[in-house]
Design a protein around this motif. Structure first.
Motif, PDB file in Angstrom:
ATOM      1  N   LEU A  61       3.579   7.799  -4.778  1.00 36.52           N
ATOM      2  CA  LEU A  61       4.294   6.754  -5.511  1.00 36.52           C
ATOM      3  C   LEU A  61       3.527   5.441  -5.387  1.00 36.52           C
ATOM      4  CD1 LEU A  61       7.781   7.516  -3.911  1.00 36.52           C
ATOM      5  CD2 LEU A  61       6.837   8.518  -6.008  1.00 36.52           C
ATOM      6  N   HIS A  62       3.381   4.747  -6.496  1.00 37.62           N
ATOM      7  CA  HIS A  62       2.641   3.483  -6.509  1.00 37.62           C
ATOM      8  C   HIS A  62       3.520   2.374  -7.083  1.00 37.62           C
ATOM      9  CE1 HIS A  62      -1.169   5.678  -5.887  1.00 37.62           C
ATOM     10  NE2 HIS A  62      -0.673   6.557  -6.742  1.00 37.62           N
ATOM     11  N   GLY A  63       3.508   1.230  -6.438  1.00 42.00           N
ATOM     12  CA  GLY A  63       4.202   0.063  -6.970  1.00 42.00           C
ATOM     13  C   GLY A  63       5.696   0.094  -6.728  1.00 42.00           C
ATOM     14  N   ASP A  64       6.432  -0.366  -7.732  1.00 40.46           N
ATOM     15  CA  ASP A  64       7.886  -0.520  -7.613  1.00 40.46           C
ATOM     16  C   ASP A  64       8.609   0.766  -8.006  1.00 40.46           C
ATOM     17  OD1 ASP A  64       7.913  -3.236  -6.766  1.00 40.46           O
ATOM     18  OD2 ASP A  64       7.360  -3.807  -8.802  1.00 40.46           O
ATOM     19  N   VAL A  65       8.762   1.655  -7.047  1.00 42.24           N
ATOM     20  CA  VAL A  65       9.476   2.907  -7.251  1.00 42.24           C
ATOM     21  C   VAL A  65      10.670   2.913  -6.302  1.00 42.24           C
ATOM     22  CG1 VAL A  65       9.351   5.421  -7.171  1.00 42.24           C
ATOM     23  CG2 VAL A  65       7.329   4.107  -7.829  1.00 42.24           C
ATOM     24  N   ARG A  66      11.830   3.233  -6.833  1.00 38.78           N
ATOM     25  CA  ARG A  66      13.023   3.401  -6.007  1.00 38.78           C
ATOM     26  C   ARG A  66      13.375   4.878  -6.006  1.00 38.78           C
ATOM     27  NH1 ARG A  66      16.305  -1.219  -9.024  1.00 38.78           N
ATOM     28  NH2 ARG A  66      15.152  -2.986  -8.210  1.00 38.78           N
ATOM     29  N   TRP A  67      13.797   5.362  -4.818  1.00 38.07           N
ATOM     30  CA  TRP A  67      14.158   6.780  -4.759  1.00 38.07           C
ATOM     31  C   TRP A  67      15.266   6.962  -3.735  1.00 38.07           C
ATOM     32  CZ3 TRP A  67       9.848  11.004  -4.836  1.00 38.07           C
ATOM     33  CH2 TRP A  67      10.397  12.230  -5.242  1.00 38.07           C
ATOM     34  N   GLY A  68      16.461   7.143  -4.260  1.00 42.16           N
ATOM     35  CA  GLY A  68      17.637   7.339  -3.402  1.00 42.16           C
ATOM     36  C   GLY A  68      17.770   6.221  -2.389  1.00 42.16           C
ATOM     37  N   ASP A  69      18.253   6.584  -1.199  1.00 42.69           N
ATOM     38  CA  ASP A  69      18.368   5.583  -0.127  1.00 42.69           C
ATOM     39  C   ASP A  69      17.104   5.566   0.750  1.00 42.69           C
ATOM     40  OD1 ASP A  69      18.626   7.984   1.218  1.00 42.69           O
ATOM     41  OD2 ASP A  69      20.344   7.348   2.421  1.00 42.69           O
ATOM     42  N   VAL A  70      16.118   6.363   0.383  1.00 44.41           N
ATOM     43  CA  VAL A  70      14.893   6.471   1.175  1.00 44.41           C
ATOM     44  C   VAL A  70      13.905   5.351   0.828  1.00 44.41           C
ATOM     45  CG1 VAL A  70      12.931   7.948   1.731  1.00 44.41           C
ATOM     46  CG2 VAL A  70      15.189   8.946   1.436  1.00 44.41           C
ATOM     47  N   GLY A  83       3.445   0.178  -1.986  1.00 41.45           N
ATOM     48  CA  GLY A  83       4.279  -0.687  -2.801  1.00 41.45           C
ATOM     49  C   GLY A  83       3.585  -1.780  -3.567  1.00 41.45           C
ATOM     50  N   CYS A  84       2.297  -2.021  -3.329  1.00 39.59           N
ATOM     51  CA  CYS A  84       1.664  -3.154  -4.008  1.00 39.59           C
ATOM     52  C   CYS A  84       1.095  -2.779  -5.367  1.00 39.59           C
ATOM     53  CB  CYS A  84       0.599  -3.787  -3.123  1.00 39.59           C
ATOM     54  SG  CYS A  84      -0.897  -2.830  -2.932  1.00 39.59           S
ATOM     55  N   GLY A  85       0.954  -1.475  -5.657  1.00 41.20           N
ATOM     56  CA  GLY A  85       0.424  -1.047  -6.946  1.00 41.20           C
ATOM     57  C   GLY A  85      -1.086  -1.074  -7.046  1.00 41.20           C
ATOM     58  N   CYS A  86      -1.777  -1.135  -5.908  1.00 40.50           N
ATOM     59  CA  CYS A  86      -3.248  -1.176  -5.925  1.00 40.50           C
ATOM     60  C   CYS A  86      -3.856   0.214  -6.047  1.00 40.50           C
ATOM     61  CB  CYS A  86      -3.777  -1.866  -4.675  1.00 40.50           C
ATOM     62  SG  CYS A  86      -3.632  -0.883  -3.177  1.00 40.50           S
ATOM     63  N   GLY A  87      -3.047   1.239  -5.905  1.00 41.40           N
ATOM     64  CA  GLY A  87      -3.570   2.604  -5.917  1.00 41.40           C
ATOM     65  C   GLY A  87      -3.791   3.132  -4.519  1.00 41.40           C
ATOM     66  N   GLY A  88      -3.687   2.258  -3.533  1.00 42.11           N
ATOM     67  CA  GLY A  88      -3.784   2.670  -2.148  1.00 42.11           C
ATOM     68  C   GLY A  88      -5.152   2.575  -1.532  1.00 42.11           C
TER      69      GLY A  88
END
Length: 142
Positions: free
Chosen positions: A131-140, A77-82
């Motif tokens: 997924l990197h950064g601010d991604v929303r996906w359903g209720d998951v 979630g931080c968008g660093c690429g992991g």
């Protein structure tokens, strides 16, 4: 009075290793880090298989298609690429099942982090949607 040994000089420390010392250094491979990145920046699935980047910055519909076809999902979630500040989190099989019926992920740009989706694959064709950064996906991933 005996002279104290000063140890190796700076120049000696910088000298390139030779012989068996060099062989040992060359034989060291970066560690396998299941479900994460190692110090060399390599990315591994949960079973420890190395992953290769297939597609960068994919559209959300392609990510949804890959998950419906059996891809695993990792996210950070931080968008660093992991690989610089965090390790990815992996969705459970229950969460993946819920994504099958969800709409495509949503990229929430401009919030707090660089945001994108990559697709990776192992030599055994295991596909991973990352997924990197601010991604929303359903209720998951709200």
């Amino acid at each position: 009075m005996a002279k104290k040994s000063k140890g190796a000089t700076f120049a000696e420390l910088l000298k390139q290793p030779t012989g068996s010392e060099a062989d040992v250094l060359r034989s060291r491979k970066p560690a396998v880090r299941p479900a994460g990145h190692n110090a060399a920046g390599e990315f591994f699935d949960p079973s420890g298989r190395a992953l290769l980047l297939l597609h960068e910055n994919v559209i959300p519909d392609l990510a949804q298609e890959r998950v419906r076809s059996g891809a695993l999902v990792a996210y950070e979630g931080c968008g660093c690429g992991g690989w610089t500040r965090c390790q990815p989190e992996w969705l459970s099989s229950d969460a993946l099942s819920r994504l099958h019926s969800a709409s495509a992920p949503e990229l929430v740009k401009g919030q707090r982090a660089p945001t994108w989706i990559d697709v990776w694959s192992s030599d055994r064709s295991q596909v991973v949607v990352y997924l990197h950064g601010d991604v929303r996906w359903g209720d998951v991933i709200p």
